[in-house]
Structure formats: C-alpha cells, structure tokens
Design an enzyme around this catalytic site. Structure first.
Site, PDB file in Angstrom:
ATOM      1  CG  HIS A   1      -2.053   0.878   1.258  1.00  3.46           C
ATOM      2  ND1 HIS A   1      -1.943   2.233   1.118  1.00  3.46           N
ATOM      3  CD2 HIS A   1      -3.369   0.631   1.398  1.00  3.46           C
ATOM      4  CE1 HIS A   1      -3.142   2.782   1.177  1.00  3.46           C
ATOM      5  NE2 HIS A   1      -4.024   1.840   1.331  1.00  3.46           N
TER       6      HIS A   1
ATOM      7  CD  GLU B 213      -3.032   1.001  -2.203  1.00  2.36           C
ATOM      8  OE1 GLU B 213      -3.502  -0.094  -1.807  1.00  2.36           O
ATOM      9  OE2 GLU B 213      -3.605   2.085  -2.006  1.00  2.36           O
TER      10      GLU B 213
HETATM   11  O1  TA6 Z   1      -6.057   1.123  -0.770  1.00  7.17           O
HETATM   12  C1  TA6 Z   1      -7.109   2.055  -0.750  1.00  7.17           C
HETATM   13  C2  TA6 Z   1      -7.905   1.857   0.538  1.00  7.17           C
HETATM   14  O2  TA6 Z   1      -8.497   0.584   0.583  1.00  7.17           O
HETATM   15  C3  TA6 Z   1      -8.943   2.970   0.646  1.00  7.17           C
HETATM   16  O3  TA6 Z   1     -10.248   2.483   0.458  1.00  7.17           O
HETATM   17  C4  TA6 Z   1      -8.713   3.547   2.044  1.00  7.17           C
HETATM   18  O4  TA6 Z   1      -9.490   2.848   2.991  1.00  7.17           O
HETATM   19  C5  TA6 Z   1      -7.212   3.297   2.196  1.00  7.17           C
HETATM   20  O5  TA6 Z   1      -7.039   1.979   1.681  1.00  7.17           O
HETATM   21  C6  TA6 Z   1      -6.636   3.513   3.573  1.00  7.17           C
HETATM   22  O6  TA6 Z   1      -7.030   2.529   4.435  1.00  7.17           O
HETATM   23  P1  TA6 Z   1      -6.467   2.586   5.961  1.00  7.17           P
HETATM   24  O7  TA6 Z   1      -7.060   1.400   6.630  1.00  7.17           O
HETATM   25  O8  TA6 Z   1      -4.981   2.526   5.883  1.00  7.17           O
HETATM   26  O9  TA6 Z   1      -6.913   3.923   6.503  1.00  7.17           O
END
Ligand code: TA6
Length: 299
Positions: free
Chosen positions: A166, A270
C-alpha cells in the site's frame, strides 16, 4: 534488543538497528551510492527511502502513530491476509500492525543491501485467521528499492488470501502529477460500491477523491511529477492488480493520523493480488516481487 541485532545482523556503516518509539526497532540502511532506507519491525514497514539523486520518495504523515496495533500512515504498509474491509478480519488485515522479526542481512560486491523480515502465524493471528503461515519479505536497496515476498502455507489445510503493497508516494502536489500505465484498463470503483468501470483517459490526473482497483494491470506503471521533475516507475510480478487512491479533502480530513492537507502530498499506487485471492495448498508457497525506481523527468 537492538544491540543484539547490531551484533548479529548489523553491517558496519551499512546496516544498523536503532531503538524507536514504543519499544519498536528501526533498521537504517545506508548504501554507498548515498541512498538510505528506514524499516520498522512494526509491519516490516518501510517508512523512508531517500534516493541519492532524487531525495525522499515516500510520504510519511507528520502525525503518523508508531505503536503495535496501529499501521504507520505512509511509507509502504504490507496488506495481508485481507485487502480492504470485506472479510472476517479488520480492514487490510493484521500484517501491517504487528511486529515482524528481522531475520537476515547481506550485501553484495556493488554494496547493495538486503534485509529479510518474517511474520509467522501465532496464537494472536490464529485467533482471527486460523491458519499456519510464514511471510518472508526481503527488502533490497540498490539504485532501486525492491521487495521480494514469499508466503508459505505451513498448515494442513488450504490457504486463501488477498494482499497489497500500500505504497504512499511523496509528490510535489496532487495537481502536478499524472499516473501512467493503469488507464484505460477496467477497474472496480470503490466510490461506486466496487462497480466495474472504465476511464477512457490514457493517463490519469487527480482532481477529486479516487479509490480504484485496476484489474490485471501490466507489470509497469509510473507516477510523473512535473513539480519535482521526476518519474517514479513501478514494476511488479505475480501481483496482477493495482490500486490508485487519494482521499482528497473531506476523506483526508477524516483520517486522524493524516496531517493537515496531507492529501495534496501523496498518491497511493499499490501492487496487489486482490480480485482473485491467492490459493495455497498445504506446503505451497506464493512469491511476488515489486521494484520501485526514480528518474529525472522533464516537465
Ligand atoms: O487502498 C485504498 C484503501 O483501501 C482505501 O479504500 C482507504 O481505505 C485506504 O485503503 C486507507 O485505508 P487505511 O485502513 O490505511 O486507513
């Protein structure tokens, strides 16, 4: 603990381990080419990659929290064994908020540096995910940043998981970047209940909230930043999908550990295996790689 790590895994002037907040440990890698990496045992989290020529490549929120049970906001969170909120686990799974073990370090004739960390199933993980597994991650620092992953089913039953890296990339400003290599591929739009959608543009500029899971994307994509006059190139294998995310203003304000106006300073691109979960028979392994490089890019 960090003293023992420095004795066993430290490499003079190249790899050292430091105590960090909340009894965490941070590894600092310093390449002869002047680039450096910081990696926390928490989540095997790369929190900083400073390229000798292009400076810091990763965004790290000034209000990030560093404690077990909470993912560090920024850098490269390891999402495993569940991407997103749809499943039996907390959103994005437990790997990013648990301590990993530093296992091996090595260098080569070019002075490139490699550090391996491991997350192993435990009573804690089995409480929510009743499987035995090993997750080995080798992080490499050369001219590029590489992540090589091996996930092994150490149990007697089949294993199924989704995952992603991520990555939060530091940008000059959200208005100054374009994303190449994802569009016009099909994606699941998380702003429309994961509806299958397309975007006809060949490159993407971001001027509102974006939260897309691009499916079966090519090995290569890139973030072109006209403000910093650089291009961050991403290469992946065995990770078929790519997530593009920026929370924009309102969602950005709602993220407690994201600094004020932080949405302007990062974009997440990601590499992941999301649409089709990875299935492992007992004893089977899944390997995947992701490489990130930075180069100059004329505006
Ligand atoms: O990767 C994108 C995502 O799934 C978004 O929907 C948002 O929720 C982001 O990840 C951040 O998630 P987190 O749990 O790190 O706040």
């Amino acid at each position: 603990m960090h003293n023992l790590l420095n004795t066993n895994l430290g490499i003079i002037e190249r790899i050292r381990f430091e105590p960090a907040a909340e009894n965490l440990i941070k590894a600092v890698l310093t390449h002869p080419n002047g680039s450096s990496l910081e990696i926390y045992n928490l989540g095997a989290h790369i929190s900083s990659w400073i390229s000798a020529e292009h400076g810091e490549v990763l965004f790290l929120s000034k209000t990030a929290e560093f404690r077990v049970g909470k993912a560090i906001r920024g850098g490269i969170p390891i999402i495993f064994p569940q991407f997103g909120p749809n499943g039996p686990l907390a959103s994005h799974g437990f790997a990013r908020s648990m301590p990993w073990t530093f296992r091996e370090s090595r260098t080569n004739d070019s002075g490139d540096l490699f550090l391996t960390l491991r997350l192993e199933s435990s009573e804690q993980t089995q409480a929510t995910w009743p499987h035995l597994f090993l997750f080995d991650l080798e992080i490499g620092l050369s001219k590029t940043l590489s992540l090589k992953m091996r996930i092994t089913n150490a149990g007697e039953a089949d294993l199924s998981f989704t995952m992603a890296l991520h990555s939060y990339f530091l940008i000059s400003d959200i208005s100054m970047i374009s994303i190449q290599g994802l569009s016009p591929l099909e994606f699941l739009d998380n702003l429309k209940g994961l509806a299958r959608t397309e975007d006809s543009r060949s490159t993407i500029e971001i001027n509102s909230e974006v939260d897309r899971i691009y499916l079966s994307t090519s090995e290569k994509s890139a973030i072109v930043d006209s403000g910093l006059q650089r291009e961050i190139a991403l290469r992946k294998n065995q990770l078929p999908d790519s997530v593009l995310w920026n929370p924009w203003i309102e969602k950005g304000k709602a993220i407690k550990d994201l600094e004020t106006d932080g949405y302007r300073k990062f974009v997440c691109v990601e590499a992941g295996a999301i649409e089709r979960p990875i299935q492992l028979r007992p004893g089977g392994s899944f390997t995947a790689e992701h490489e990130i490089s930075v180069s100059s890019a004329s505006s």
